[in-house]
Design a protein around this motif. Structure first.
Motif, short mmCIF file in Angstrom:
data_model
loop_
_atom_site.label_atom_id
_atom_site.label_comp_id
_atom_site.label_asym_id
_atom_site.label_seq_id
_atom_site.Cartn_x
_atom_site.Cartn_y
_atom_site.Cartn_z
N ILE A 1 42.69 17.05 48.57
CA ILE A 1 43.26 17.24 47.23
C ILE A 1 44.36 18.28 47.22
CG2 ILE A 1 41.25 16.45 45.93
CD1 ILE A 1 40.52 19.41 45.52
N GLY A 2 44.55 18.98 48.33
CA GLY A 2 45.60 19.98 48.38
C GLY A 2 45.62 20.75 49.68
N ARG A 3 46.55 21.70 49.72
CA ARG A 3 46.69 22.62 50.85
C ARG A 3 46.82 24.03 50.31
NH1 ARG A 3 47.67 20.76 55.90
NH2 ARG A 3 47.81 18.51 56.05
N VAL A 4 46.38 25.00 51.09
CA VAL A 4 46.49 26.40 50.70
C VAL A 4 47.96 26.79 50.72
CG1 VAL A 4 45.81 28.77 51.21
CG2 VAL A 4 44.19 26.89 51.63
N LYS A 5 48.49 27.12 49.55
CA LYS A 5 49.90 27.46 49.41
C LYS A 5 50.15 28.92 49.81
CE LYS A 5 50.41 24.20 45.63
NZ LYS A 5 50.86 23.96 44.28
N PRO A 6 51.36 29.23 50.26
CA PRO A 6 51.66 30.62 50.66
C PRO A 6 51.36 31.63 49.55
CG PRO A 6 53.44 29.15 51.32
CD PRO A 6 52.49 28.34 50.49
N GLU A 7 51.65 31.26 48.31
CA GLU A 7 51.42 32.20 47.20
C GLU A 7 49.94 32.37 46.86
OE1 GLU A 7 52.80 28.25 45.26
OE2 GLU A 7 53.26 29.39 47.08
N TRP A 8 49.07 31.56 47.45
CA TRP A 8 47.62 31.67 47.24
C TRP A 8 46.97 32.65 48.22
CZ3 TRP A 8 45.32 26.07 46.57
CH2 TRP A 8 45.92 25.45 45.46
N VAL A 9 47.72 33.09 49.23
CA VAL A 9 47.17 33.93 50.29
C VAL A 9 47.35 35.40 49.91
CG1 VAL A 9 47.39 34.53 52.74
CG2 VAL A 9 47.59 32.14 52.00
N ASP A 10 46.29 36.17 50.09
CA ASP A 10 46.33 37.59 49.74
C ASP A 10 46.70 38.47 50.94
OD1 ASP A 10 43.98 37.84 51.26
OD2 ASP A 10 42.68 37.89 49.50
N HIS A 11 46.60 39.77 50.75
CA HIS A 11 46.99 40.71 51.80
C HIS A 11 46.02 40.72 52.99
CE1 HIS A 11 44.79 42.71 48.52
NE2 HIS A 11 44.12 43.28 49.47
N TYR A 12 44.91 39.98 52.91
CA TYR A 12 43.99 39.85 54.05
C TYR A 12 44.30 38.59 54.87
CZ TYR A 12 41.30 43.42 51.66
OH TYR A 12 40.91 44.57 51.04
N GLY A 13 45.27 37.80 54.42
CA GLY A 13 45.67 36.62 55.15
C GLY A 13 44.84 35.38 54.88
N HIS A 14 44.00 35.44 53.85
CA HIS A 14 43.23 34.25 53.49
C HIS A 14 43.42 33.94 52.01
CE1 HIS A 14 39.60 37.20 53.04
NE2 HIS A 14 40.24 37.11 51.90
N MET A 15 42.92 32.77 51.60
CA MET A 15 43.07 32.34 50.21
C MET A 15 42.37 33.33 49.29
SD MET A 15 42.68 28.54 48.55
CE MET A 15 40.93 28.30 48.52
N ASN A 16 43.11 33.82 48.30
CA ASN A 16 42.59 34.76 47.33
C ASN A 16 41.52 34.10 46.46
OD1 ASN A 16 42.92 35.83 44.31
ND2 ASN A 16 43.33 37.52 45.72
N LEU A 17 40.55 34.87 46.05
CA LEU A 17 39.42 34.33 45.28
C LEU A 17 39.85 33.58 44.03
CD1 LEU A 17 38.47 36.22 42.55
CD2 LEU A 17 38.21 37.83 44.40
N ALA A 18 40.90 33.99 43.37
CA ALA A 18 41.35 33.30 42.15
C ALA A 18 41.77 31.87 42.44
CB ALA A 18 42.50 34.06 41.50
N TYR A 19 42.31 31.62 43.61
CA TYR A 19 42.80 30.29 43.94
C TYR A 19 41.68 29.34 44.36
CZ TYR A 19 47.25 32.27 43.00
OH TYR A 19 48.30 32.89 42.36
N TYR A 20 40.53 29.88 44.68
CA TYR A 20 39.37 29.01 44.88
C TYR A 20 39.04 28.31 43.57
CZ TYR A 20 38.22 30.37 49.64
OH TYR A 20 38.25 30.54 50.99
N VAL A 21 39.14 29.04 42.47
CA VAL A 21 38.89 28.43 41.15
C VAL A 21 39.93 27.35 40.87
CG1 VAL A 21 38.68 28.88 38.67
CG2 VAL A 21 37.70 30.48 40.31
#
Length: 148
Positions: A7-27
């Motif tokens: 259904i999608g791919r992890v976008k660059p703007e979804w990645v936080d300063h730890y290098g993984h998808m930020n919790l807000a983008y899981y929602v």
């Protein structure tokens, strides 16, 4: 169980300063999964055309394994419970290529009359679609009724 391969791919703007998808983008990803399953339950655009909508009242997320930029994701969805006005779902976010689980989410939705902005009853055809859909195991966190 309903399944959505990708259904999608992890976008660059979804990645936080730890290098993984930020919790807000899981929602956000779980919302995309909701959109994918809605038509199978007689919800979504056709439901809105009837003057009805689904509003999320509560959600719970458990994170299992991190996703990083560019990873493709899909998921599975299952009904846990429902009544005349509420629907409880579980989504599992999966890596689209390898199949491992990244996160799980339970969501409680309400049927809402969009003109009145009030909770109302699901139409009979929607209740029938809920009843015919695959059921999941017991919820981990959310319930239709509080207590007990």
């Amino acid at each position: 169980m309903f399944s959505s391969a990708e259904i999608g791919r992890v976008k660059p703007e979804w990645v936080d300063h730890y290098g993984h998808m930020n919790l807000a983008y899981y929602v956000v990803a779980f919302d995309l999964l909701t959109d994918a399953v809605w038509p199978q339950l007689h919800l979504g655009p056709a439901f809105r055309a009837r003057g009805l909508g689904t509003f999320a009242a509560e959600n719970w997320v458990a994170y299992r394994r991190e996703m990083t930029e560019g990873m493709a994701f899909g998921g599975t969805s299952e009904i846990l419970d429902f009544d005349a006005k509420r629907l409880l779902l579980r989504h599992r976010l999966l890596h689209a290529g390898e199949g491992w689980e990244s996160a799980e989410c339970e969501l409680l939705f309400l049927c809402v009359d969009l003109e009145r902005r009030k909770v109302g009853a699901w139409p009979e055809d929607v209740l029938a679609a809920f009843a015919a859909a695959p059921r999941g195991a017991a919820p981990r966190r959310l319930r239709l009724k509080r207590g007990g």
